[in-house]
Design a protein around this motif. Structure first.
Motif, PDB file in Angstrom:
ATOM      1  N   ASP A  29       0.829  -1.209   0.000  1.00 60.24           N
ATOM      2  CA  ASP A  29       0.000   0.000   0.000  1.00 60.24           C
ATOM      3  C   ASP A  29       0.863   1.259   0.000  1.00 60.24           C
ATOM      4  O   ASP A  29       0.485   2.290  -0.567  1.00 60.24           O
ATOM      5  CB  ASP A  29      -0.907   0.034   1.234  1.00 60.24           C
ATOM      6  N   MET A  30       2.029   1.192   0.637  1.00 61.74           N
ATOM      7  CA  MET A  30       2.914   2.345   0.752  1.00 61.74           C
ATOM      8  C   MET A  30       3.863   2.477  -0.443  1.00 61.74           C
ATOM      9  O   MET A  30       4.718   3.356  -0.471  1.00 61.74           O
ATOM     10  CB  MET A  30       3.708   2.250   2.055  1.00 61.74           C
ATOM     11  N   GLY A  31       3.713   1.585  -1.432  1.00 59.31           N
ATOM     12  CA  GLY A  31       4.508   1.702  -2.651  1.00 59.31           C
ATOM     13  C   GLY A  31       5.889   1.086  -2.582  1.00 59.31           C
ATOM     14  O   GLY A  31       6.784   1.463  -3.348  1.00 59.31           O
ATOM     15  N   PHE A  32       6.082   0.096  -1.707  1.00 52.72           N
ATOM     16  CA  PHE A  32       7.409  -0.497  -1.519  1.00 52.72           C
ATOM     17  C   PHE A  32       7.663  -1.742  -2.373  1.00 52.72           C
ATOM     18  O   PHE A  32       8.703  -2.388  -2.214  1.00 52.72           O
ATOM     19  CB  PHE A  32       7.618  -0.884  -0.041  1.00 52.72           C
ATOM     20  N   GLU A  33       6.736  -2.111  -3.248  1.00 52.43           N
ATOM     21  CA  GLU A  33       6.891  -3.389  -3.947  1.00 52.43           C
ATOM     22  C   GLU A  33       8.200  -3.477  -4.722  1.00 52.43           C
ATOM     23  O   GLU A  33       8.918  -4.488  -4.640  1.00 52.43           O
ATOM     24  CB  GLU A  33       5.713  -3.643  -4.891  1.00 52.43           C
ATOM     25  N   ASP A  34       8.550  -2.444  -5.505  1.00 55.48           N
ATOM     26  CA  ASP A  34       9.791  -2.494  -6.288  1.00 55.48           C
ATOM     27  C   ASP A  34      11.005  -2.600  -5.373  1.00 55.48           C
ATOM     28  O   ASP A  34      11.961  -3.328  -5.680  1.00 55.48           O
ATOM     29  CB  ASP A  34       9.910  -1.250  -7.174  1.00 55.48           C
ATOM     30  N   GLN A  35      10.987  -1.887  -4.241  1.00 51.09           N
ATOM     31  CA  GLN A  35      12.112  -1.950  -3.309  1.00 51.09           C
ATOM     32  C   GLN A  35      12.230  -3.344  -2.685  1.00 51.09           C
ATOM     33  O   GLN A  35      13.339  -3.866  -2.516  1.00 51.09           O
ATOM     34  CB  GLN A  35      11.940  -0.885  -2.218  1.00 51.09           C
ATOM     35  N   ILE A  36      11.085  -3.948  -2.355  1.00 51.63           N
ATOM     36  CA  ILE A  36      11.110  -5.299  -1.788  1.00 51.63           C
ATOM     37  C   ILE A  36      11.726  -6.278  -2.785  1.00 51.63           C
ATOM     38  O   ILE A  36      12.569  -7.120  -2.427  1.00 51.63           O
ATOM     39  CB  ILE A  36       9.680  -5.741  -1.405  1.00 51.63           C
ATOM     40  N   ARG A  37      11.316  -6.168  -4.029  1.00 54.05           N
ATOM     41  CA  ARG A  37      11.850  -7.078  -5.042  1.00 54.05           C
ATOM     42  C   ARG A  37      13.348  -6.845  -5.262  1.00 54.05           C
ATOM     43  O   ARG A  37      14.104  -7.800  -5.472  1.00 54.05           O
ATOM     44  CB  ARG A  37      11.075  -6.914  -6.354  1.00 54.05           C
ATOM     45  N   ASP A  38      13.795  -5.581  -5.199  1.00 49.95           N
ATOM     46  CA  ASP A  38      15.231  -5.293  -5.320  1.00 49.95           C
ATOM     47  C   ASP A  38      16.010  -5.916  -4.165  1.00 49.95           C
ATOM     48  O   ASP A  38      17.082  -6.504  -4.365  1.00 49.95           O
ATOM     49  CB  ASP A  38      15.466  -3.777  -5.339  1.00 49.95           C
ATOM     50  N   ILE A  39      15.481  -5.785  -2.945  1.00 53.17           N
ATOM     51  CA  ILE A  39      16.158  -6.360  -1.780  1.00 53.17           C
ATOM     52  C   ILE A  39      16.206  -7.875  -1.890  1.00 53.17           C
ATOM     53  O   ILE A  39      17.222  -8.511  -1.566  1.00 53.17           O
ATOM     54  CB  ILE A  39      15.439  -5.926  -0.480  1.00 53.17           C
ATOM     55  N   ALA A  40      15.111  -8.469  -2.358  1.00 55.99           N
ATOM     56  CA  ALA A  40      15.055  -9.932  -2.481  1.00 55.99           C
ATOM     57  C   ALA A  40      16.147 -10.465  -3.402  1.00 55.99           C
ATOM     58  O   ALA A  40      16.623 -11.595  -3.226  1.00 55.99           O
ATOM     59  CB  ALA A  40      13.684 -10.361  -2.990  1.00 55.99           C
ATOM     60  N   ARG A  41      16.580  -9.665  -4.371  1.00 54.82           N
ATOM     61  CA  ARG A  41      17.650 -10.107  -5.281  1.00 54.82           C
ATOM     62  C   ARG A  41      19.008 -10.177  -4.593  1.00 54.82           C
ATOM     63  O   ARG A  41      19.934 -10.815  -5.104  1.00 54.82           O
ATOM     64  CB  ARG A  41      17.705  -9.190  -6.498  1.00 54.82           C
TER      65      ARG A  41
END
Length: 462
Positions: free
Chosen positions: A164-176
């Motif tokens: 909801d806070m717009g963190f999806e792209d950041q989460i996916r970057d961290i997961a890499r």
């Protein structure tokens, strides 16, 4: 699952050191989410779990992370992502207590909103466990200060709110940056399609756990109050006067309404504070601290800002606006009626909001009772005040101040009884102490005149 039927933590294949941590948190039997999720977590499986706030999920994933930890290896082995700094600090505190029986475990909370330099210094020797917010974790990864190649457990906590806070792209970057073979655990209060897509992309053959929210528990009394849109503020004041909850969170849908509603309640004489995302981080933290130590009895908040709220015995929740969807409603009211206590959930509903309310009742599969209330007029008498008042001392851990030093100054020269002193929080540069409201002026005067640990510090009443 009631406590009588709930299995004990001792039935799990956990070492004595972790069971001592469970005891330190005061846990006796497992909550439903713990009983369902811990067996697959301890087997090493990935997991996607739907669990409401207050269900015990932190202990569930915390025990799993700590179970796989090797304290003798100096590397970051567990990473927990949270949507807000307040929640990250809350999770970090619980994990520290869970790990209290395991020697030499280092845990770091890494979040935005505070200076970067101290966090960089803390990473000179890699912490075993990192709890943080996506933006700051990515920033530290970009600077090469944080290494995640040795992570064995990766947790997304309150994943729905992070999206909801717009963190999806950041989460996916961290997961890499995290090994593909590490265990991944996703916890979310709701299961929208975006969460399922994220789980499918990041998890391998996950076990799935779903725990019904507290909305279905008989301990929460839910009522709808029909209101005129032009009279909502005085009607809210009247409701609080009628029910007199010891602690209450009032949720607004729009951030801009939070300050206005808090100001209105303060005008009626309530000890009300506002909490929203436009506030400076220090002010947000101070507000949460004052609410937690009972120096404020009404907190008016937006949904995102209240994510880090850590109050186990919240007496009531009021929806000043009907939430836009049933999931948000369930999450809000799930903050009251925890741990078997009774709770109260009131929703102000205007004629324009009836469709939203009907959608919520459809989810609950029942009609909620309707109430009407007479609006408060003028400045009413007998408004309940918060039990405590907070004093702020401009000194903290950096000055080698400890809670015992403050307690000693208050019960020594200041002449207060121990019973008059509430929660004491010592932070890096400031300290806060809750004083019984009637004794607060005496405590403030004595601390200003006297010394704490042999030194004079600036003291203010909040």
């Amino acid at each position: 699952m009631d406590n009588a039927a709930a299995p004990a933590f001792s039935t799990l294949p956990l070492p004595d050191a972790l069971l001592r941590g469970v005891d330190a948190l005061g846990y006796t039997a497992m909550t439903p989410v713990q009983a369902l999720s811990l067996p697959p977590i301890l087997e090493g499986r990935d997991l996607i779990a739907q669990a409401p706030t207050g269900s015990g999920k932190t202990a569930a994933f915390g025990l799993g992370l700590l179970h796989r930890l090797d304290p003798g290896r100096v590397s970051t082995q567990a990473l927990v992502l949270c949507p807000t700094r307040e929640l990250a600090e809350q999770v970090g505190g619980q994990l520290r207590r869970l790990a209290s029986g395991v020697p030499n475990v280092k845990l770091s909370v890494l979040c935005g909103g505070i200076p970067l330099a101290p966090q960089l210094a803390s990473l000179a020797h890699a912490p075993h466990v990192v709890v943080g917010t996506p933006g700051r974790i990515l920033e530290l990864l970009g600077q090469g200060a944080l290494e995640l190649g040795g992570v064995r457990g990766f947790v997304l906590d309150e994943a729905d709110r992070m999206l909801d806070m717009g963190f999806e792209d950041q989460i996916r970057d961290i997961a890499r940056h995290v090994p593909r073979a590490c265990q991944r655990l996703l916890f979310s209060a709701t299961f929208p399609d975006a969460i399922r897509a994220l789980g499918k992309a990041m998890l391998r053959d996950p076990a799935e756990v779903s725990v019904q929210g507290a909305a279905h528990a008989p301990a929460i009394e839910q009522r709808i109050v029909d209101v005129d849109p032009a009279r909502k503020a005085p009607l809210l004041a009247a409701l609080l006067l009628e029910h007199r909850p010891e602690s209450c969170v009032v949720f607004c849908n729009m951030r801009r309404d939070v300050d206005e509603v808090a100001g209105s309640l303060a005008h009626y004489g309530f000890d009300a504070l506002a909490l929203h995302g436009d506030m400076e981080q220090r002010d947000r933290s101070e507000t949460l601290l004052r609410f937690a130590n009972r120096s404020c009895n009404v907190l008016v908040a937006s949904d995102v800002a209240a994510r880090g709220l850590d109050i186990d015995d919240l007496a009531a929740v009021v929806n000043y606006d009907v939430p836009s969807d049933p999931d948000t409603y369930l999450h809000r009211i799930g903050r009251t009626g925890r741990a078997g206590r009774e709770g109260l959930a009131l929703t102000l509903c205007t004629p324009q909001e009836l469709k939203r309310m009907e959608a919520i009742e459809d989810r609950l599969q029942r009609m909620l009772p309707r109430d009407r209330v007479q609006a408060a007029e003028g400045r009413p008498k007998g408004v309940p005040r918060a039990a405590m008042q907070t004093l702020r001392i401009d000194a903290g851990k950096g000055d080698k101040l400890r809670p015992g030093d403050i307690l000693g100054a208050l019960t020594g020269d200041a002449g207060l009884s121990v019973k008059a002193v509430g929660k004491i929080d010592v932070l890096p540069t400031r300290s806060y102490v809750a004083i019984a409201r009637a004794q607060a002026p005496q405590a403030l005067a004595r601390l200003r005149e006297g010394k704490v640990k042999g030194r004079r510090f600036r003291v203010a009443a909040l």
